[in-house]
Design an enzyme around this catalytic site. Structure first.
Site, PDB file in Angstrom:
ATOM      1  N   HIS A  88       0.815  -1.214   0.000  1.00  0.00           N
ATOM      2  CA  HIS A  88       0.000   0.000   0.000  1.00  0.00           C
ATOM      3  C   HIS A  88       0.854   1.272   0.000  1.00  0.00           C
ATOM      4  O   HIS A  88       0.357   2.336  -0.340  1.00  0.00           O
ATOM      5  CB  HIS A  88      -1.064  -0.021   1.109  1.00  0.00           C
ATOM      6  CG  HIS A  88      -0.596   0.329   2.492  1.00  0.00           C
ATOM      7  ND1 HIS A  88      -0.298  -0.620   3.450  1.00  0.00           N
ATOM      8  CD2 HIS A  88      -0.395   1.522   3.095  1.00  0.00           C
ATOM      9  CE1 HIS A  88       0.052  -0.023   4.569  1.00  0.00           C
ATOM     10  NE2 HIS A  88      -0.001   1.283   4.391  1.00  0.00           N
ATOM     11  N   ASP A 224       1.259  -7.691   2.417  1.00  0.00           N
ATOM     12  CA  ASP A 224       1.337  -6.259   2.093  1.00  0.00           C
ATOM     13  C   ASP A 224       2.789  -5.797   1.897  1.00  0.00           C
ATOM     14  O   ASP A 224       3.339  -5.088   2.724  1.00  0.00           O
ATOM     15  CB  ASP A 224       0.666  -5.459   3.222  1.00  0.00           C
ATOM     16  CG  ASP A 224       0.360  -4.026   2.810  1.00  0.00           C
ATOM     17  OD1 ASP A 224       0.913  -3.569   1.797  1.00  0.00           O
ATOM     18  OD2 ASP A 224      -0.430  -3.366   3.515  1.00  0.00           O
ATOM     19  N   SER A 651       4.070   2.289   8.422  1.00  0.00           N
ATOM     20  CA  SER A 651       3.861   1.277   7.403  1.00  0.00           C
ATOM     21  C   SER A 651       5.137   1.096   6.606  1.00  0.00           C
ATOM     22  O   SER A 651       5.769   2.071   6.214  1.00  0.00           O
ATOM     23  CB  SER A 651       2.727   1.671   6.470  1.00  0.00           C
ATOM     24  OG  SER A 651       1.514   1.306   7.056  1.00  0.00           O
TER      25      SER A 651
HETATM   26  N1  ARG Z   1      -4.823   0.650   7.758  1.00  0.00           N
HETATM   27  C1  ARG Z   1      -3.522   0.689   7.166  1.00  0.00           C
HETATM   28  C2  ARG Z   1      -2.942   2.114   7.226  1.00  0.00           C
HETATM   29  O1  ARG Z   1      -3.486   2.958   7.884  1.00  0.00           O
HETATM   30  C3  ARG Z   1      -3.527   0.162   5.768  1.00  0.00           C
HETATM   31  C4  ARG Z   1      -4.222   1.006   4.757  1.00  0.00           C
HETATM   32  C5  ARG Z   1      -4.169   0.482   3.353  1.00  0.00           C
HETATM   33  N2  ARG Z   1      -5.157  -0.560   3.105  1.00  0.00           N
HETATM   34  C6  ARG Z   1      -6.456  -0.308   2.770  1.00  0.00           C
HETATM   35  N3  ARG Z   1      -7.269  -1.327   2.614  1.00  0.00           N
HETATM   36  N4  ARG Z   1      -6.924   0.899   2.571  1.00  0.00           N
HETATM   37  O2  ARG Z   1      -2.297   2.645   6.388  1.00  0.00           O
HETATM   38  N1  ASP Z   2      -1.346   1.485   8.047  1.00  0.00           N
HETATM   39  C1  ASP Z   2      -0.584   2.546   8.657  1.00  0.00           C
HETATM   40  C2  ASP Z   2       0.405   3.181   7.685  1.00  0.00           C
HETATM   41  O1  ASP Z   2       0.180   3.181   6.497  1.00  0.00           O
HETATM   42  C3  ASP Z   2       0.098   2.063   9.893  1.00  0.00           C
HETATM   43  C4  ASP Z   2      -0.758   2.242  11.106  1.00  0.00           C
HETATM   44  O2  ASP Z   2      -1.504   3.240  11.160  1.00  0.00           O
HETATM   45  O3  ASP Z   2      -0.646   1.423  12.007  1.00  0.00           O
HETATM   46  O4  ASP Z   2       1.373   3.798   8.073  1.00  0.00           O
END
Ligand code: ARG
Ligand code: ASP
Length: 730
Positions: A88, A224, A651
């Site tokens: 991502h 990921d 991330s």
């Molecule tokens: N929750 C994670 C973060 O805040 C992953 C986000 C990317 N994945 C998604 N399905 N949008 O970045």
């Molecule tokens: N998914 C988040 C990021 O892209 C990481 C988190 O918020 O724990 O940095």
């Protein structure tokens, strides 16, 4: 006598327990680990020293960590600059190289050699060369009598002086940032590489497996990750993209452990966390979880319902809205988790108890004691404006017609400031951005979003925070979102690129005069004027006082709570956090294990589903249990969780074992634990990582990119420690 001593000791222990945060809370500055954390880390299992993690005189772990594009973290995993980050995080880059013929998002991408690696203009990788405390110089001549504005300009002047005097090489940069609410300042010397090429990415059905349904959730089964390579000039220094550039030869790269994780293993996450607010007073936390989060979630709830409905029944819309929907849903889901987590762990009550003790130690009537009350009062004053501000911001963000109208008004204002002769250039730039926006835009979707959001906005925001002009349009359109939306969308020039272009391709004076005649632009201007007068102005008037008291409250906590170790809130600078591998029990009768396997991928498998499809090759590998050296007891590990304190920006950060070997790749947190940004609680806060063995398995067995594996350094730290087993005599 004895009695009193015992009581005294008990009290001491109680206080200490309450003030000492859990051992796993904290995002620590790498250059201070030796004095603040090393002892505890060793007690928890660390096998190397703080100077192996951060060292300016020799290669150390920090030299393998980069800020990836400024929004994620990456790490170097080979002597030839190979860089690992999340799927991502690399998503934009992958998407930009994707066409219908070469659908890298769908099918994945693997460069077979250096020549096939794909350049990504604008993408950078930044190393930290050195960190220095410059607090004294930064605050020289700054006294308490200065206003916030005067203080800032005095500091800015100091910082400029420090920057120009800093010792650095010509290709390096200097950055100074405030810490602990601007009570301290640290300087960073950095090196930014500008030629970062795409090397490999799994298909989205692995890299984004589970998509939004599984986002922020455990158990998780997402691979990921994506792989890039940092290129340098022939002198190994940063250079703009050129075919002459060569793979970077790093000061350090991470060895990769094939031994996996066990419960209670010590782990560290090293990266660039973006933003946390751990030192807010109780009223600020209350405002967040009782006022702001519900407002933002409410607006996005309504918008997502409409968008999801369209995406389900229309393939074209599904593609157009995929990225927008993902980003809207990501924060939406996080805020819901934050509210729930704070409620469940009694976050506000905990803050209140903390404040009571702080007051007691500081002396209720002392300067520090009263300071806390004033700060809490300021947040109470701020609350109605903060909530109205979020409603407005979310309304304009989620109704794209209003977003567009807003940037149109900005462009016109810009023209007014810079002069009419600049209009053609400013207009063309605006139109170019608008053109790419319209590609992923559908009027029906946006109109329905607008109808739902107008109803919500005018119901939830008091009219004295909206203003006369906006409210009048609402009244004229029957106080009904549908009618208001129809009024805007049937007559506005902002509903198509062609109409917008025709509207703007006229003499500037005409365009400016006609802004008011366009119903969408008129509505935006009316709302915006009301907002800026009734919400933004009073809000901005309170904020400097909050900043000042928040800064003093931070200092006060550090002065009063001598036993507590303080770490600065995240601010996108390099930090180390550490914790232990382990599951958690989020609610009554529910308990989560710490590791998932490929079995779970297959349990979730839904043929043809856009979130839970599984590539054929992966199903075959599962059927034949062909996991090579990456499996464990006949299973293929996929993800695991631990109590590392992470946030957005972490991330792509490496998860490291006790020796500094790579064991995983951080990419998310569990839902109940997203409140860690304001209320870390080791009992339920967990970060989620891809097991590095799953990454290697996908690269090797799934993609057949063995040449990449050969570049890496694979190690067996656990096996090496086990005494060799003697063959039993027959
Ligand atoms: N929750 C994670 C973060 O805040 C992953 C986000 C990317 N994945 C998604 N399905 N949008 O970045
Ligand atoms: N998914 C988040 C990021 O892209 C990481 C988190 O918020 O724990 O940095």
């Amino acid at each position: 006598m004895r009695q009193t001593i015992r009581l005294y000791l008990m009290l001491g222990a109680l206080l200490a327990a309450n003030f000492t945060a859990s051992a796993t809370e904290g995002m620590w500055l790498p250059h201070l680990l030796g004095s603040l954390n090393e002892k505890e880390m060793k007690g928890m299992g660390l096998k190397i020293s703080a100077s192996d993690i951060y060292n300016v005189n020799k290669g150390s772990l920090k030299d393998a960590i980069v800020s990836f594009g400024g929004f994620c973290t990456g790490e170097i995993i080979s002597s030839k600059g190979l860089l690992l980050t999340n799927h991502h995080c690399g998503f934009d880059a992958i998407q930009k190289h994707t066409t219908l013929q070469n659908n890298y998002l769908d099918r994945g991408f693997w460069a077979r050699n250096l020549r096939e690696e794909l350049p990504n203009p604008g993408l950078t990788a930044t190393f930290i060369v050195r960190i220095e405390d410059v607090t004294k110089q930064a605050l020289a001549g700054v006294s308490a009598s200065l206003s916030e504005k005067e203080r800032q300009s005095a500091i800015d002047k100091n910082l400029n002086g420090i920057k120009s005097g800093a010792v650095k090489e010509s290709w390096q940069e200097v950055l100074i940032k405030p810490f602990f609410e601007a009570n301290q300042y640290f300087l960073f010397v950095t090196e930014t590489y500008k030629d970062v090429r795409l090397v490999g990415a799994p298909p989205s059905s692995i890299g984004k497996f589970g998509a939004d349904t599984d986002n922020w959730m455990w158990p998780r089964h997402t691979g990921d990750f994506s792989i890039f390579r940092v290129y340098a000039g022939k002198d190994n220094k940063p250079a703009d993209y050129s075919t002459e550039n060569v793979p970077l030869s790093p000061k350090h790269f991470l060895p990769i452990s094939l031994d996996g994780v066990a419960e209670n293993d010590f782990t560290m996450v090293f990266g660039f966390p973006g933003r946390t607010s751990e030192y807010l007073p109780s009223n600020a936390m209350k405002l967040l979880v009782e006022g702001q989060d519900p407002a933002r979630v409410g607006i996005r709830d309504a918008a997502l319902k409409v968008i999801d409905g369209y995406m389900r029944k229309d393939e074209q819309i599904k593609i157009q809205y995929a990225a927008k929907q993902a980003s809207t849903a990501n924060a939406w889901k996080k805020w819901i988790g934050e509210m729930q987590g704070v409620r469940q762990t009694k976050g506000v009550e905990r803050k209140l108890a903390y404040e009571a003790r702080f007051r007691q130690l500081a002396g209720a009537n002392s300067e520090y004691g009263t300071l806390l009350d004033s700060l809490n009062q300021l947040y109470t004053d701020l609350a109605p404006y903060a909530v109205a501000r979020d409603y407005y911001t979310e309304l304009v963000r989620n109704v794209e017609m209003l977003t567009l109208a807003n940037s149109l008004v900005n462009m016109i204002q810009d023209t007014r400031n810079k002069g009419e002769d600049k209009y053609p250039a400013l207009r063309d730039r605006f139109l170019a951005t608008a053109a790419s926006g319209f590609k992923n835009y559908n009027n029906d979707v946006d109109r329905d979003v607008a109808a739902a959001l107008f109803d919500l906005y005018f119901k939830e925001v008091p009219s004295n925070k909206i203003g006369g002009e906006g409210y009048q349009i609402w009244m004229e359109t029957n106080k009904d979102g549908r009618t208001t939306a129809n009024h805007l969308y049937s007559k506005s020039a902002l509903t198509s690129y062609a109409a917008l272009k025709a509207f703007l391709d006229r003499p500037y004076a005409t365009v400016e005069a006609d802004l008011w005649k366009d119903p969408a632009t008129r509505f935006l201007i009316a709302l915006r004027n009301g907002y800026s007068e009734l919400v933004s102005k009073p809000y901005d008037a309170i904020v400097p006082d909050i900043n000042r008291l928040q800064r003093r409250y931070m200092q006060a906590q550090m002065d009063v709570l001598k036993d507590r170790r303080f770490y600065p809130d995240a601010n996108s600078t390099l930090r180390l956090t550490y914790g232990k591998v382990g599951g958690y029990a989020p609610r009554d009768a529910v308990e989560y294990d710490f590791m998932t396997t490929l079995d779970g991928v297959m349990e979730k498998y839904k043929p043809g589903d856009y979130e839970f499809d599984v590539p054929e090759k992966l199903r075959e590998l599962y059927a034949s249990k062909d996991y090579g050296q990456y499996g464990q007891n006949g299973k293929m590990p996929v993800c695991f969780i631990a109590s590392n304190h992470t946030t957005g920006g972490n991330s792509g950060s490496p998860a490291l074992d006790a020796y500094g070997n790579l064991i995983g790749l951080n990419f998310d947190r569990t839902w109940e634990g997203t409140m860690s940004d304001i209320n870390y609680d080791a009992s339920i806060c967990r970060n989620i990582m891809v097991d590095i063995r799953y990454v290697l398995f996908v690269v090797d067995k799934f993609a057949g990119a063995k040449h990449l594996i050969e570049e890496m350094k694979l190690v067996h730290p656990k096996k090496a420690k086990v005494a060799p087993v003697r063959k039993k005599a027959a």
